[in-house]
Scaffold this motif. Structure first.
Motif, short mmCIF file in Angstrom:
data_model
loop_
_atom_site.label_atom_id
_atom_site.label_comp_id
_atom_site.label_asym_id
_atom_site.label_seq_id
_atom_site.Cartn_x
_atom_site.Cartn_y
_atom_site.Cartn_z
N TYR A 164 0.74 -1.28 0.02
CA TYR A 164 0.08 0.13 0.08
C TYR A 164 0.91 1.12 -0.10
CZ TYR A 164 -3.20 3.73 1.53
OH TYR A 164 -4.05 4.70 1.34
N ALA A 165 1.91 1.26 0.88
CA ALA A 165 2.82 2.30 1.02
C ALA A 165 3.51 2.56 -0.49
CB ALA A 165 3.87 2.22 2.16
N ALA A 166 4.01 1.36 -1.17
CA ALA A 166 4.51 1.72 -2.35
C ALA A 166 3.68 2.31 -3.52
CB ALA A 166 5.10 0.50 -2.84
N TRP A 167 2.33 1.70 -3.19
CA TRP A 167 1.10 2.15 -4.33
C TRP A 167 0.96 3.59 -4.16
CZ3 TRP A 167 -3.39 4.37 -2.99
CH2 TRP A 167 -4.41 4.52 -3.83
N ALA A 168 0.74 4.04 -2.75
CA ALA A 168 0.63 5.38 -2.51
C ALA A 168 1.72 6.30 -2.86
CB ALA A 168 0.28 5.63 -0.95
N ALA A 169 2.95 5.94 -2.83
CA ALA A 169 4.07 6.62 -3.26
C ALA A 169 4.04 6.99 -4.72
CB ALA A 169 5.50 6.05 -2.89
N VAL A 170 3.74 5.95 -5.37
CA VAL A 170 3.59 6.08 -7.03
C VAL A 170 2.36 6.85 -7.50
CG1 VAL A 170 3.34 4.72 -9.14
CG2 VAL A 170 4.73 3.87 -7.43
N ARG A 171 1.23 6.72 -6.63
CA ARG A 171 0.14 7.44 -7.01
C ARG A 171 0.30 8.88 -6.67
NH1 ARG A 171 -2.81 8.52 -9.75
NH2 ARG A 171 -4.45 8.96 -8.38
N THR A 172 1.07 9.32 -5.61
CA THR A 172 1.39 10.67 -5.27
C THR A 172 2.11 11.12 -6.25
OG1 THR A 172 1.73 10.24 -2.90
CG2 THR A 172 2.84 12.23 -3.69
N ILE A 173 3.01 10.45 -7.08
CA ILE A 173 3.86 11.13 -8.11
C ILE A 173 2.86 11.46 -9.21
CG2 ILE A 173 5.58 10.30 -9.63
CD1 ILE A 173 7.16 8.89 -7.65
N GLY A 174 2.03 10.28 -9.60
CA GLY A 174 1.03 10.54 -10.71
C GLY A 174 -0.02 11.66 -10.51
N GLU A 175 -0.32 11.79 -9.35
CA GLU A 175 -1.27 12.78 -8.94
C GLU A 175 -0.54 14.33 -9.17
OE1 GLU A 175 -4.13 12.64 -8.58
OE2 GLU A 175 -4.61 14.68 -8.05
N ALA A 176 0.77 14.41 -8.85
CA ALA A 176 1.39 15.70 -8.88
C ALA A 176 1.76 15.90 -10.53
CB ALA A 176 2.76 15.55 -8.12
N VAL A 177 2.27 14.91 -11.29
CA VAL A 177 2.57 15.00 -12.79
C VAL A 177 1.17 15.40 -13.35
CG1 VAL A 177 3.44 13.73 -14.60
CG2 VAL A 177 4.52 13.50 -12.49
N THR A 178 0.11 14.77 -13.09
CA THR A 178 -0.96 14.86 -13.66
C THR A 178 -1.46 16.52 -13.71
OG1 THR A 178 -2.10 12.85 -13.36
CG2 THR A 178 -3.52 14.53 -13.96
N ARG A 179 -1.49 16.86 -12.33
CA ARG A 179 -1.68 18.48 -12.27
C ARG A 179 -0.89 19.36 -12.53
NH1 ARG A 179 -7.16 17.98 -10.07
NH2 ARG A 179 -7.29 15.78 -9.55
N ILE A 180 0.65 18.92 -12.51
CA ILE A 180 1.60 20.19 -12.67
C ILE A 180 2.43 19.84 -14.16
CG2 ILE A 180 1.75 21.16 -10.34
CD1 ILE A 180 4.44 19.62 -10.08
N GLN A 181 2.06 18.69 -14.59
CA GLN A 181 2.68 18.37 -16.06
C GLN A 181 4.21 18.68 -16.19
OE1 GLN A 181 0.61 17.89 -19.02
NE2 GLN A 181 -1.39 18.40 -17.73
N THR A 182 4.96 18.14 -14.91
CA THR A 182 6.31 18.17 -14.94
C THR A 182 6.72 16.84 -14.28
OG1 THR A 182 8.37 19.28 -14.34
CG2 THR A 182 6.51 19.90 -12.83
N VAL A 183 8.08 16.35 -14.44
CA VAL A 183 8.67 15.33 -13.83
C VAL A 183 9.82 15.80 -12.68
CG1 VAL A 183 8.15 13.64 -15.58
CG2 VAL A 183 10.36 15.04 -15.80
N ASP A 184 10.13 17.27 -12.65
CA ASP A 184 10.99 17.61 -11.81
C ASP A 184 11.02 17.42 -10.52
OD1 ASP A 184 12.85 19.01 -10.92
OD2 ASP A 184 12.02 21.03 -10.92
N PRO A 185 11.52 16.48 -9.77
CA PRO A 185 11.66 16.12 -8.41
C PRO A 185 11.36 17.42 -7.42
CG PRO A 185 13.18 15.05 -9.14
CD PRO A 185 12.73 16.06 -10.26
N ALA A 186 11.98 18.39 -7.79
CA ALA A 186 11.88 19.54 -6.92
C ALA A 186 10.62 20.19 -6.95
CB ALA A 186 13.14 20.70 -7.07
N ALA A 187 9.92 20.37 -8.06
CA ALA A 187 8.67 21.02 -8.33
C ALA A 187 7.59 20.02 -7.86
CB ALA A 187 8.28 20.93 -9.97
N ILE A 188 7.70 18.62 -7.96
CA ILE A 188 6.93 17.66 -7.30
C ILE A 188 6.81 17.72 -5.78
CG2 ILE A 188 6.44 15.03 -6.91
CD1 ILE A 188 7.29 14.95 -10.00
N ARG A 189 8.00 17.76 -5.19
CA ARG A 189 7.96 18.06 -3.64
C ARG A 189 7.35 19.37 -3.30
NH1 ARG A 189 11.23 20.65 0.11
NH2 ARG A 189 11.67 19.50 2.03
#
Lengths: 332, 389
Positions: free
Chosen positions: B293-318
């Motif tokens: 579940y924790a690994a799923w939530a991590a990947v979904r967090t990334i997905g949710e961020a990328v969907t909304r802000i359209q970037t793969v930059d780790p700093a922007a995602i953070r």
């Protein structure tokens, strides 16, 4: 002996006549009970359950045919949409719905049913006359809410984990646009003029009002109930009044229904109903609102004029969907 | 990692655009796991799936890609599974080059080694494998977010339940492995927080085979005049399961056996969880665990961020993940967000036994000015993590 028979016959006739008279005044509310595999029917005059009908497993979404002869029931765990004849209360067809149907919407042509298949990330279009699948359309993860515009042009699916409203052109049954909304979109409703699409986001805690022309969000509605943690305010089922004045939004575990002023998009009232309110249905006169309260296992009647809850009616376990049959359509 | 202000600006600009002007993106997610050596335990029934964690990440990627296909976003999972005897740093180094989004499943000490590597400085890490509380406390790192709950969150959840049930006298039975001490310490901290008293404590030193004589050993071991519940601290499930029904007084058992606080379990089915469970079951051919579940939530967090802000930059995602705009729907009934002071994902904690969910913490009545979820684990004033900004 003979007179006794006559007497019984007469009283039977009399009670039938009385029942007929009652029917003429009252509508019937069909409520699906998710964990009882039944439909409760409420008479709106007495506000009592007058009958309980056994249906397929885990009934959730319910909707009436446009001619009011049939009730469609999403029997989620039976993987079918059931078609019930209202004259006999018998299931006459199990429609090929795809897996785990949750909600659906009937096209104004009274022929095409758009079904969200939650486990499969597809929407299924079924021709209810030939009872065949016309199309399956790939949508986002966990499709949930379904709406068809009043002019029949658009079918909308909301996907709970993808967080989008997907726009399906009903003339081609192709997905043509997606509108990103807040977390876990549930219900979708078009306004009568088909200019706005309302989408509720359960986990986001908001309702997005989308301009149909541009498919852009024009307004996001937030809710706040005094003394209630924001986490518990989870918009689900919606009902938009025909006169364009109000929107009723069921707020799930906050146990309230919000009333939104459609001119300002501001919530003007929060009505306390039963626990975990899922969906609502308006009477044909639009004077009463019936809400299904999942956890408390009951239905609340709300008076639309005074915006007050009037009565609570015990139904089955985990009531979910509701549909109202107008009194003049009740079969004799 | 310093906060990147231009990325916040970029984010605000994109947020105003609500429909999707998709820009094709390829999102690489690195999953690194150091496989654990499991100590021998008494029961033959205790098994840990070899693919625990990686299946959760795969499910997250599948979910992200279903969303991504509408946006021309493609998620790719790059897995590095490191055997216990192999050198983690060497195996992981090349995958950390350049700015990367990294989901990890390993003990805290191992992860701290990784984030200190020069290659890791532009990366954003998600801890899906360690419950260590100090990792969210004075030993925290600015570029690690935690999707697995800390032990403090788990034991706080348990104490809320005891408090609610007025089970205010505990018998603590502590195993003799290091993780057991950490769990027991967390029980002590939480008991103090929720005014529950630990009236009896014993260290588990028996080494007989309990499958044969639990009935004789446990009653004697738990002999005392009064306690409301026995709390077992035995993270490897060596002896805890034999305590049930064998206590001196007829009392419930909780902790790492009996009533357990978890991030996830197969019995969680409310709030739409049934859908996630069945997707996962179809994919992995087994049920979903807390680490999955924790690994799923991590990947979904990334997905949710990328969907909304359209970037793969780790700093922007953070930055986005820490902003008010972010929330994750995690099938636990409320939106999940991250604590800005230590990077922990706020989440309800189900208290479960093998057949059902008994309660979901935070329980009604435990209030907090920010969100009731912050009654679980280290709150801002308690956390000594100062590294996040």
């Amino acid at each position: 002996m003979k007179s006794w028979y006559t007497c019984t016959l007469l009283s039977a006739l009399a009670s039938t006549a009385m029942l007929g008279a009652q029917n003429a005044r009252a509508h019937w509310v069909y409520v699906s009970n998710e964990k009882d595999d039944t439909i409760s029917v409420i008479d709106t005059e007495t506000n009592e359950v007058i009958k309980t009908i056994e249906v397929g497993e885990r009934p959730r979404g319910v909707t009436l045919s446009k001619d009011f002869k049939y009730l469609f029931i999403c029997a989620s765990d039976s993987d079918t949409v059931q078609m019930m004849d209202l004259a006999t209360d018998k299931i006459i067809h199990d429609l090929p719905s795809g897996e785990d149907p949750e909600q659906f919407a009937l096209h104004p042509d009274n022929k095409h049913l758009y079904i969200a298949n939650e486990d499969d990330a597809v929407a299924t279009v079924v021709d209810i006359e030939s009872r065949t699948v016309v199309a399956q359309i790939d949508v986002g993860v966990e499709p949930e809410g379904m709406a068809v515009s009043h002019n029949g042009q658009w079918a909308i699916v909301t996907s709970e984990t993808t967080n989008m409203a997907h726009w399906i052109d009903t003339s081609t049954n192709k997905l043509v646009e997606n509108t990103l909304v807040d977390q876990r979109p549930r219900d979708a409703e078009f306004t009568r003029d088909d200019k706005e699409l309302w989408v509720s986001s359960e986990i986001g805690g908001t309702v997005s009002v989308i301009d149909v022309e541009s498919k852009q969000i024009k307004q996001v509605i937030n809710f706040e109930i005094q003394g209630m943690s924001a986490d518990r305010i989870q918009p689900v089922g919606m009902e938009l009044t025909a006169n364009g004045k109000h929107a009723f939004i069921a707020l799930g575990p906050s146990n309230h229904v919000a009333v939104v002023d459609r001119a300002t998009f501001e919530p003007i009232e929060y009505i306390l109903v039963g626990r975990r309110v899922w969906h609502t249905a308006l009477t044909p006169e639009q004077d009463k609102l019936y809400t299904t309260n999942g956890v408390s296992g009951d239905v609340t009647v709300v008076d639309v004029k005074s915006l007050k809850a009037e009565k609570t009616i015990k139904v089955g376990r985990f009531p979910w969907g509701a549909a109202i049959l107008p009194k003049d359509k009740i079969p004799n | 990692m310093k906060p990147v202000y231009p990325s916040i600006l970029l984010l605000l600009c994109t947020l105003t655009v609500s429909t999707l002007h998709a820009q094709a993106l390829s999102i690489n997610i690195v999953y690194i796991e150091q496989q654990r050596v499991r100590p021998p335990v008494l029961s033959n029934l205790v098994v840990h799936p070899d693919d625990e964690g990686s299946q959760g990440a795969l499910q997250g990627v599948a979910d992200n890609n279903t969303t991504g296909k509408f946006l021309k976003h493609e998620y790719i999972l790059q897995s590095r599974i490191v055997a216990p005897e192999d050198n983690l740093k060497e195996a992981a180094q090349s995958a950390l080059e350049g700015p990367q989004l990294v989901v990890t499943n390993m003990p805290a000490e191992a992860l701290n080694q990784l984030v200190d590597l020069p290659e890791a400085q532009d990366d954003l890490f998600f801890n899906a494998g360690s419950t260590d509380t100090e990792f969210r406390d004075d030993n925290c790192r600015s570029n690690i977010l935690h999707t697995l709950p800390s032990r403090a969150m788990l034991t706080d959840a348990l104490m809320q339940f005891f408090n609610k049930r007025k089970w205010d006298s505990l018998f603590l039975l502590e195993g003799n492995r290091e993780v057991d001490t950490r769990f027991a310490d967390s029980i002590r901290r939480s008991a103090n927080k929720y005014r529950i008293s630990i009236d009896h404590e014993k260290l588990w030193v028996e080494n007989s085979d309990l499958r044969r004589n639990a009935a004789e050993e446990i009653p004697l071991y738990t002999q005392a005049r009064k306690y409301d519940v026995v709390v077992v601290a035995d993270e490897d499930d060596d002896f805890g399961q034999y305590v049930l029904y064998n206590t001196w007084l007829p009392r419930p058992v909780a902790g790492t056996a009996g009533l357990e606080p978890v991030a996830w379990d197969r019995v969680v089915e409310q709030w739409g969880a049934a859908q996630l469970q069945s997707r996962f079951q179809d994919q992995a051919m087994r049920s979903m665990t807390s680490i999955d579940y924790a690994a799923w939530a991590a990947v979904r967090t990334i997905g949710e961020a990328v969907t909304r802000i359209q970037t793969v930059d780790p700093a922007a995602i953070r930055d986005y993940v820490f902003s008010d705009a972010f929330s994750l729907s995690g099938f636990k009934g409320v939106k999940l967000t991250y604590r800005r002071w230590n990077g922990q994902l706020r989440q309800p904690i189900p208290l479960v036994h093998p057949q059902s969910v008994v309660a979901l913490a935070p329980l009604a009545g435990f209030l907090h000015h920010r969100t009731e979820l912050d009654t679980l684990g280290l709150d801002q004033p308690e956390s000594k993590c100062t590294d996040m900004n």
